[in-house]
Write an enzyme that holds these catalytic residues in place. Sequence first.
Site, PDB file in Angstrom:
ATOM      1  N   ARG A  59      96.850 -42.680   5.986  1.00 55.13           N
ATOM      2  CA  ARG A  59      96.677 -43.335   7.288  1.00 55.13           C
ATOM      3  C   ARG A  59      97.734 -44.401   7.576  1.00 55.13           C
ATOM      4  O   ARG A  59      97.817 -44.900   8.694  1.00 55.13           O
ATOM      5  CB  ARG A  59      95.254 -43.901   7.380  1.00 55.13           C
ATOM      6  CG  ARG A  59      94.213 -42.775   7.295  1.00 55.13           C
ATOM      7  CD  ARG A  59      92.821 -43.269   7.453  1.00 55.13           C
ATOM      8  NE  ARG A  59      92.577 -43.813   8.783  1.00 55.13           N
ATOM      9  CZ  ARG A  59      91.434 -44.364   9.165  1.00 55.13           C
ATOM     10  NH1 ARG A  59      90.438 -44.457   8.305  1.00 55.13           N
ATOM     11  NH2 ARG A  59      91.294 -44.828  10.376  1.00 55.13           N
ATOM     12  N   PRO A  96      89.718 -50.232   0.620  1.00 56.03           N
ATOM     13  CA  PRO A  96      89.665 -50.968  -0.648  1.00 56.03           C
ATOM     14  C   PRO A  96      89.423 -52.462  -0.428  1.00 56.03           C
ATOM     15  O   PRO A  96      90.075 -53.080   0.409  1.00 56.03           O
ATOM     16  CB  PRO A  96      91.048 -50.729  -1.251  1.00 56.03           C
ATOM     17  CG  PRO A  96      91.634 -49.586  -0.509  1.00 56.03           C
ATOM     18  CD  PRO A  96      91.019 -49.610   0.852  1.00 56.03           C
ATOM     19  N   GLU A  97      88.466 -53.001  -1.181  1.00 56.73           N
ATOM     20  CA  GLU A  97      88.168 -54.434  -1.128  1.00 56.73           C
ATOM     21  C   GLU A  97      88.553 -55.033  -2.489  1.00 56.73           C
ATOM     22  O   GLU A  97      89.161 -54.352  -3.310  1.00 56.73           O
ATOM     23  CB  GLU A  97      86.678 -54.645  -0.813  1.00 56.73           C
ATOM     24  CG  GLU A  97      86.265 -53.963   0.502  1.00 56.73           C
ATOM     25  CD  GLU A  97      84.794 -54.186   0.868  1.00 56.73           C
ATOM     26  OE1 GLU A  97      84.230 -55.210   0.467  1.00 56.73           O
ATOM     27  OE2 GLU A  97      84.223 -53.324   1.542  1.00 56.73           O
ATOM     28  N   HIS A 115     101.987 -37.382   1.743  1.00 57.13           N
ATOM     29  CA  HIS A 115     101.801 -38.786   2.128  1.00 57.13           C
ATOM     30  C   HIS A 115     102.288 -39.783   1.067  1.00 57.13           C
ATOM     31  O   HIS A 115     101.832 -40.911   1.022  1.00 57.13           O
ATOM     32  CB  HIS A 115     100.339 -39.101   2.481  1.00 57.13           C
ATOM     33  CG  HIS A 115      99.755 -38.172   3.486  1.00 57.13           C
ATOM     34  ND1 HIS A 115     100.259 -38.051   4.757  1.00 57.13           N
ATOM     35  CD2 HIS A 115      98.717 -37.301   3.399  1.00 57.13           C
ATOM     36  CE1 HIS A 115      99.558 -37.141   5.413  1.00 57.13           C
ATOM     37  NE2 HIS A 115      98.622 -36.660   4.629  1.00 57.13           N
TER      38      HIS A 115
END
Length: 283
Positions: A116, A2-3, A97
């Site tokens: 992650r 994500p930016e 997660h």
Amino acid sequence: MPELPEVESVRRGLEEAKICAPVEKVFRSRKKLRMDSPLRSLVGATPGKLRRRGKYIIWEFSRADGGDPSSAIGLLLHLGMSGRCGIAQAPAPRVLHTHMILTFADRRELRFVDPRRFGGFRVSPLAELLSAPPISKLGPEPIDPGFSGAVLAGRLGRSARSIRDALLDQHAVAGVGNIYALEALFEARIHPLTSAAKLRASAWERLAKSLGDVLRRGIDNGGTTLKDFRNVVGEVGRNQDDLRVYGRGGDPCPDCGRPLKSFVSGGRSGVYCPYDQSARRVR
Ligand SMILES: [Zn+2]
């Protein structure tokens, strides 16, 4: 990863959810996250203003005893590589997660899911959060009205690194990652491997403008979803359909039709048009 546009889409989604009930309880998985802190001080606190700086969301909470604004608590959220922030109803089953949950008194929940685990969160007094790293070290916001070629040149103009690699430095300019850097360099007709120190004032101006353009378009499109990104209600973004060069090495250039070329620099892949972004043609 994500930016700025993806993070801004999440921030807007949280804002639109208009959560104003206090935090009733918190949940934290046992898995290690890159950024982490105790959550307990949020219990009883009421959510308020949501801000974004670079790729970080800062959610302001006021303490149960109210009053003194200097006692405001900040929740810093970072999505890392694969993090998601979703709003769910309290009884809905947890997906795999799920590492952090805030349950609000209206039974809604903020759920942080990160396969992650490069993302994370931090809770601390708001004033402290805003004046300490990582927030205090971030470069200027490329979509702010004051952002310009001169600002960008001031941050990066002496760097010997390639302009693509230099743009990814969050201390130089906040929120830009590989996707939007490559798209902006294509629109500005700048070869991504040109040394930043060699760019002329006109190139910095074009780049500042194209960065603002591609980031704003990304926000308008609800972000780019290549794999993991989802907004707070679980929807994918639409900006991947508007990307012009990212991930298209070998395909015809959308402007001149010649094949786009891939490269690797600083351990990251990239793509450009050898004709439109020729190092000799424009600097
Ligand atoms: Zn081309």
